[in-house]
Design a protein around this motif. Structure first.
Motif, short mmCIF file in Angstrom:
data_model
loop_
_atom_site.label_atom_id
_atom_site.label_comp_id
_atom_site.label_asym_id
_atom_site.label_seq_id
_atom_site.Cartn_x
_atom_site.Cartn_y
_atom_site.Cartn_z
N ALA A 131 -14.73 -94.94 -14.02
CA ALA A 131 -15.23 -95.98 -14.92
C ALA A 131 -15.78 -97.19 -14.14
O ALA A 131 -16.35 -98.10 -14.73
CB ALA A 131 -14.12 -96.45 -15.85
N MET A 132 -15.58 -97.18 -12.82
CA MET A 132 -16.06 -98.33 -12.02
C MET A 132 -17.57 -98.24 -11.84
O MET A 132 -18.10 -97.22 -11.42
CB MET A 132 -15.39 -98.35 -10.64
CG MET A 132 -14.01 -98.98 -10.65
SD MET A 132 -13.29 -99.03 -8.97
CE MET A 132 -14.21 -100.41 -8.25
N ASP A 133 -18.28 -99.33 -12.14
CA ASP A 133 -19.72 -99.37 -11.94
C ASP A 133 -20.05 -99.51 -10.46
O ASP A 133 -19.27 -100.07 -9.69
CB ASP A 133 -20.33 -100.55 -12.70
CG ASP A 133 -20.35 -100.29 -14.20
OD1 ASP A 133 -20.47 -99.11 -14.58
OD2 ASP A 133 -20.25 -101.27 -14.97
N TYR A 134 -21.22 -99.00 -10.09
CA TYR A 134 -21.73 -99.15 -8.72
C TYR A 134 -21.80 -100.64 -8.39
O TYR A 134 -22.17 -101.48 -9.21
CB TYR A 134 -23.13 -98.52 -8.67
CG TYR A 134 -23.70 -98.30 -7.29
CD1 TYR A 134 -22.96 -97.72 -6.28
CD2 TYR A 134 -25.03 -98.65 -7.03
CE1 TYR A 134 -23.51 -97.49 -5.03
CE2 TYR A 134 -25.59 -98.42 -5.77
CZ TYR A 134 -24.82 -97.84 -4.77
OH TYR A 134 -25.38 -97.62 -3.54
N TYR A 135 -21.41 -100.97 -7.18
CA TYR A 135 -21.40 -102.37 -6.73
C TYR A 135 -20.44 -103.26 -7.52
O TYR A 135 -20.74 -104.42 -7.84
CB TYR A 135 -22.83 -102.96 -6.67
CG TYR A 135 -23.46 -102.73 -5.31
CD1 TYR A 135 -23.71 -101.45 -4.84
CD2 TYR A 135 -23.76 -103.81 -4.45
CE1 TYR A 135 -24.23 -101.22 -3.58
CE2 TYR A 135 -24.29 -103.60 -3.19
CZ TYR A 135 -24.52 -102.30 -2.76
OH TYR A 135 -25.03 -102.09 -1.50
N THR A 136 -19.28 -102.70 -7.87
CA THR A 136 -18.18 -103.52 -8.36
C THR A 136 -16.96 -103.21 -7.51
O THR A 136 -16.93 -102.20 -6.80
CB THR A 136 -17.83 -103.25 -9.85
OG1 THR A 136 -17.39 -101.89 -9.97
CG2 THR A 136 -19.03 -103.49 -10.74
N PHE A 137 -15.94 -104.08 -7.58
CA PHE A 137 -14.73 -103.86 -6.79
C PHE A 137 -13.53 -104.40 -7.53
O PHE A 137 -13.66 -105.18 -8.49
CB PHE A 137 -14.83 -104.53 -5.42
CG PHE A 137 -14.71 -106.04 -5.45
CD1 PHE A 137 -15.79 -106.82 -5.84
CD2 PHE A 137 -13.52 -106.68 -5.11
CE1 PHE A 137 -15.69 -108.21 -5.88
CE2 PHE A 137 -13.41 -108.07 -5.14
CZ PHE A 137 -14.51 -108.83 -5.52
N LEU A 138 -12.37 -103.98 -7.12
CA LEU A 138 -11.15 -104.61 -7.62
C LEU A 138 -10.04 -104.46 -6.59
O LEU A 138 -10.07 -103.57 -5.73
CB LEU A 138 -10.74 -104.02 -8.98
CG LEU A 138 -10.74 -102.51 -9.15
CD1 LEU A 138 -9.45 -101.93 -8.63
CD2 LEU A 138 -10.88 -102.21 -10.64
N LYS A 139 -9.10 -105.38 -6.70
CA LYS A 139 -7.95 -105.37 -5.81
C LYS A 139 -6.81 -104.77 -6.61
O LYS A 139 -6.52 -105.23 -7.72
CB LYS A 139 -7.61 -106.80 -5.40
CG LYS A 139 -7.00 -106.92 -4.03
CD LYS A 139 -7.01 -108.37 -3.57
CE LYS A 139 -6.74 -108.43 -2.08
NZ LYS A 139 -6.71 -109.79 -1.57
N THR A 140 -6.16 -103.75 -6.07
CA THR A 140 -5.19 -103.03 -6.88
C THR A 140 -4.18 -102.32 -5.99
O THR A 140 -4.26 -102.38 -4.77
CB THR A 140 -5.92 -102.01 -7.78
OG1 THR A 140 -4.96 -101.38 -8.64
CG2 THR A 140 -6.60 -100.94 -6.96
#
Lengths: 364, 127
Positions: free
Chosen positions: A166-175
């Motif tokens: 579900a993550m879009d290209y050129y997005t990020f998250l800290k997890t």
């Protein structure tokens, strides 16, 4: 400058990595075969240890102002968790570096820069920091794995509860990832094969590497060296700093107009705008060989009479296409797709043509 | 890594193997192919030419590098391994048999005495 070691340097050597000095670091150039590693990324999943890359943290009320001043792209459109490609223009019409800008939140950003330019970029950005932005160089404490290929998502999904598809290209998250908190998962890469880049503290690098390889075992996951990284990025027509963009090449001629936003002011923007309005004298184009030969950096590009019309900036034998491909700067009148050109290889003119990029359709 | 005892070796990481009388095959060593990585193109356009020892007789291209090929001893280039045009990877997979580069006529057999045997070559490359 002494050549530095990345955290897993000895580990890579122990699993067969051939370590060579690159951009100030000993880096694995290949583990088995460049072509096999290339194929592995295009068809399944491979992991690059690119911990040599640099990471700067920028914090402060005016962090965005500093970024807007030094970067060509418009970072004001970013939202939390969004990434943008940009470059740092210099005053002389060239490029200090190209980079990724990560917006953590409105007052905190991470810049990811090329390994060979860490010191240069740090000094450059610091010298323009009249905004009281708190800058921190995280490069020495951060490891970075690029997990790339059509099976990358399935591999990494075993190690996190975040829905990676579900993550879009050129997005990020800290997890949480592989049992560790505070790992950054970034939907980026330099291969066109899809996948993610994982930023993590050095202390857990070896453990996380091994967990990724356990997770990818069913897909025959492989470690991938810089040799294949170069052929993969070239098939996509991605610029490499030092080859296709440098301190003296025009970013507009290099095709970076799409990340040059004249809707705001930035370093050297007036002169770049004037250059754009006057029309570009040269353009970076894709070139594919018609006759047999491998175009390489600095080879001359000629017309049929042997007159020089440009120069190759990057070239290789494409493992996917089985023929020579290159990026090179040519005079604008020769930049049209389909134009026949000749590459001077060992004093002979070998037939080629200007073509569209990417050379290979991206996987994702 | 394999270095057959019946070959002679050069400092340029080539081998030469006497076939019969004064003809020999020339190739690059297992060490050389391993250092170069995947071989993707071999260009030899000196067929029929008489060349001196250490003269360049062609070029070999790996993914990242272009290297000259040097004739181990003086002589005439008789034949180029045509299989390499479509399968340059033979140099990686079979450097001493299927991956031979040229067949040559040696001008003076005694010139082979100046080349290394397998043991000397191994010590040169630290194996």
């Amino acid at each position: 400058m002494d050549t530095k070691k990345i955290t897993l340097s000895d580990f890579h050597e122990s699993i067969g990595g051939k370590m060579v000095p690159f951009a100030g670091f000993y880096m694995p150039v290949r583990y088995s075969s460049d072509n096999e590693e290339h194929k592995c990324v295009r068809e399944s999943v491979g992991v690059f240890d690119v911990s040599h890359m640099g990471e700067f943290s920028l914090k402060g009320e005016k962090a965005l102002d500093l970024i807007q001043k030094v970067c060509s792209n418009d970072a004001s459109v970013l939202f939390d968790g969004k990434i943008q490609y940009a470059y740092l223009p210099n005053f002389d019409g060239g490029v200090v570096d190209d980079l990724l800008v990560y917006r953590v939140n409105a007052t905190e950003y991470i810049l990811v820069v090329n390994a060979g330019n860490i010191e240069k970029d740090w000094n450059w950005i610091s010298s323009h920091n009249t905004f009281e932005v708190e800058m921190k160089n995280l490069s020495d404490e951060t490891s970075l794995f690029a997990v790339q290929g059509p099976k990358a998502t399935e591999t990494l999904q075993k190690l996190t509860s975040v829905d990676l598809s579900a993550m879009d290209y050129y997005t990020f998250l800290k997890t949480e990832f592989a049992g560790h908190p505070n790992v950054t998962i970034s939907a980026t890469g330099y291969t066109g094969a899809g996948g993610f880049e994982i930023y993590l503290p050095n202390e857990i690098a070896e453990e996380v590497w091994k967990k990724i390889f356990e997770a990818g075992a069913e897909f025959d996951i492989k470690p991938i060296g810089l040799g294949a990284r170069d052929t993969l990025r070239l098939e996509m027509g991605y610029c490499l700093y030092g080859n296709d963009i440098t301190d003296t090449t025009s970013p507009l001629e290099a095709g970076l107009g799409w990340v040059t936003k004249f809707t705001k002011e930035f370093i050297n923007s007036e002169s770049l705008l004037a250059q754009k309005q006057a029309g570009l004298k040269r353009k970076l184009v894709g070139i594919e060989m018609i006759d047999r030969g491998i175009p390489r950096s600095h080879y001359e590009i000629c017309d049929e009479d042997g007159n020089t019309i440009g120069e190759i900036s990057s070239g290789t034998q494409s493992p996917t296409l089985g023929k020579g491909i290159a990026m090179g700067f040519v005079k604008t009148e020769f930049a049209k797709t389909g134009t026949e050109v000749f590459i001077k290889i060992r004093e002979k003119l070998i037939k080629a043509q200007v073509c569209k990029m990417p050379f290979v359709e991206p996987g994702v | 890594m394999n270095f057959p005892a019946d070959l002679r070796y050069t400092e340029e990481h080539e081998w030469i193997k006497i076939e019969s009388d004064n003809t020999a095959l020339v190739g690059v060593t297992d060490f050389a192919q391993s250092e170069l990585g995947d071989i993707v193109f071999i260009e030899i356009e000196t067929e029929g030419e008489e060349l001196g020892a250490n003269d360049i007789f062609g070029t070999i291209e790996a993914v990242k590098t272009v290297s000259d090929l040097f004739l181990p001893v003086a002589g005439k280039v008789l034949e180029v391994n045509s299989a390499l045009a479509d399968e340059p990877e033979l140099v990686n997979n079979d450097p001493y048999e299927g991956g031979w580069l040229i067949r040559m006529e040696i001008a003076d057999l005694s010139s082979l005495d100046g080349l290394m045997d397998a043991e000397a070559y191994k010590s040169l490359i630290g194996h």
